[in-house]
Motif scaffolding. Structure first.
Motif, short mmCIF file in Angstrom:
data_model
loop_
_atom_site.label_atom_id
_atom_site.label_comp_id
_atom_site.label_asym_id
_atom_site.label_seq_id
_atom_site.Cartn_x
_atom_site.Cartn_y
_atom_site.Cartn_z
N LYS A 45 0.84 -1.40 -0.03
CA LYS A 45 0.10 -0.17 0.14
C LYS A 45 0.80 1.03 -0.17
N LYS A 46 0.25 2.34 -0.53
CA LYS A 46 1.09 3.59 -0.53
C LYS A 46 0.77 4.53 0.53
N HIS A 47 0.07 4.00 1.47
CA HIS A 47 -0.36 4.78 2.72
C HIS A 47 -0.49 4.03 3.80
N GLY A 48 -0.70 4.34 5.13
CA GLY A 48 -0.97 3.74 6.34
C GLY A 48 0.27 3.09 6.63
N LYS A 49 0.27 1.68 6.94
CA LYS A 49 1.34 1.02 7.34
C LYS A 49 2.28 0.46 5.87
N THR A 50 1.74 0.77 4.74
CA THR A 50 2.26 0.21 3.60
C THR A 50 2.31 -1.16 3.50
N ASN A 51 1.29 -2.01 4.05
CA ASN A 51 1.54 -3.54 4.44
C ASN A 51 1.35 -3.91 2.76
N GLN A 52 1.99 -4.93 2.55
CA GLN A 52 1.58 -5.86 1.19
C GLN A 52 0.95 -7.07 1.99
N ILE A 53 1.12 -7.59 3.23
CA ILE A 53 0.68 -8.79 3.62
C ILE A 53 -0.53 -8.13 4.85
N GLU A 54 -1.57 -8.62 4.74
CA GLU A 54 -2.52 -8.16 5.81
C GLU A 54 -2.94 -9.48 6.67
N GLY A 92 4.73 -14.19 -7.14
CA GLY A 92 4.91 -12.71 -6.64
C GLY A 92 4.43 -12.63 -5.00
N ALA A 93 3.29 -13.25 -5.14
CA ALA A 93 2.82 -13.40 -3.60
C ALA A 93 3.81 -14.38 -2.54
N VAL A 94 4.20 -15.34 -3.39
CA VAL A 94 5.00 -16.20 -2.67
C VAL A 94 6.35 -15.69 -2.17
N GLN A 95 6.96 -14.79 -3.12
CA GLN A 95 8.08 -14.11 -2.44
C GLN A 95 7.98 -13.17 -1.77
N ALA A 96 6.87 -12.40 -1.87
CA ALA A 96 6.13 -11.43 -0.63
C ALA A 96 6.33 -12.04 0.67
N LEU A 97 5.74 -13.24 0.76
CA LEU A 97 5.51 -14.10 2.00
C LEU A 97 6.91 -14.55 2.46
N LYS A 98 7.72 -14.67 1.64
CA LYS A 98 9.21 -15.14 2.07
C LYS A 98 10.05 -14.25 2.53
N GLN A 99 9.86 -12.75 1.97
CA GLN A 99 10.60 -11.52 2.43
C GLN A 99 10.19 -11.36 3.57
#
Length: 207
Positions: free
Chosen positions: A103-112, A136-143
């Motif tokens: 997200k570009k605002h708030g906590k800028t989370n990708q994983i909720e 891409g989702a797999v990579q985000a979770l790994k990160q």
């Protein structure tokens, strides 16, 4: 005895979550620009309680068989979210969802949702085309520190590009049904003519 792949394929055809246009002049155009004889919108399954239940139960079956150690269910935004919710409920497991980007605002989370380092996660997806968004989702979770066990989806086109991408990423992929299973059911149930099947398979193999 009807297999799970055949049963889900029949459901998708019945509610027109999958539509086939074998004639080249009537092909769909995907967002990527690819011209295709098939269009898949598995979001329609949400509107059919019996079908979405079969999808959820089928995913639970695959997860129990291949990923018995799973600790968290992750849905991809947006189409994977409802299925992840139903699956996590059946398994009595925590759930999170993964955005396409932060997200570009708030906590800028990708994983909720709540996830802790090294938790074992399964990603729930509705559709596998090229595999880019799912991985891409797999990579985000790994990160974020998660241990991603694999991806479970409703349907795959079975494209070589996707198969190679999952192999390269060393990420197991299991789906409830597939393009081949769907084409077979479409022929059996009269959605397409026998002479159209070869061209439908040739299209997939050409990509």
């Amino acid at each position: 005895m009807t297999t799970l792949a055949a049963k889900i394929a029949q459901h998708l055809l019945a509610i027109k979550a999958v539509e086939l246009r074998p004639e080249v002049e009537n092909y769909f155009t995907w967002t990527s620009g690819i011209r295709s004889p098939i269009y898949c919108d598995n979001r329609l399954t949400m509107s059919y309680p019996n079908i979405r239940k079969d999808v959820a139960l089928g995913m639970v079956e695959l997860i129990k068989q291949h990923f018995p150690d799973v600790e968290v269910i992750a849905g991809t935004a947006t189409a994977g979210i409802p299925h992840a919710a139903w699956v996590s409920e059946l398994l009595n497991l925590p759930m999170v969802y993964v955005r396409d980007a932060k997200k570009k605002h708030g906590k800028t989370n990708q994983i909720e949702g709540k996830i802790t380092p090294q938790q074992k996660v399964i990603v729930i997806e509705d559709l596998i085309s090229t595999g880019v968004s799912s991985l891409g989702a797999v990579q985000a979770l790994k990160q974020d520190g998660a241990q991603v066990l694999g991806v479970v989806a409703i349907f795959t086109y079975g494209l070589d590009k996707a198969n190679n991408a999952f192999t390269q990423a060393k990420c197991p992929l299991y789906t409830l049904t597939s393009y081949d299973a769907l084409i077979n059911q479409a022929q059996t149930l009269g959605y397409v003519k026998p002479e159209q099947v070869a061209s439908l398979k040739a299209w997939r193999d050409s990509l």
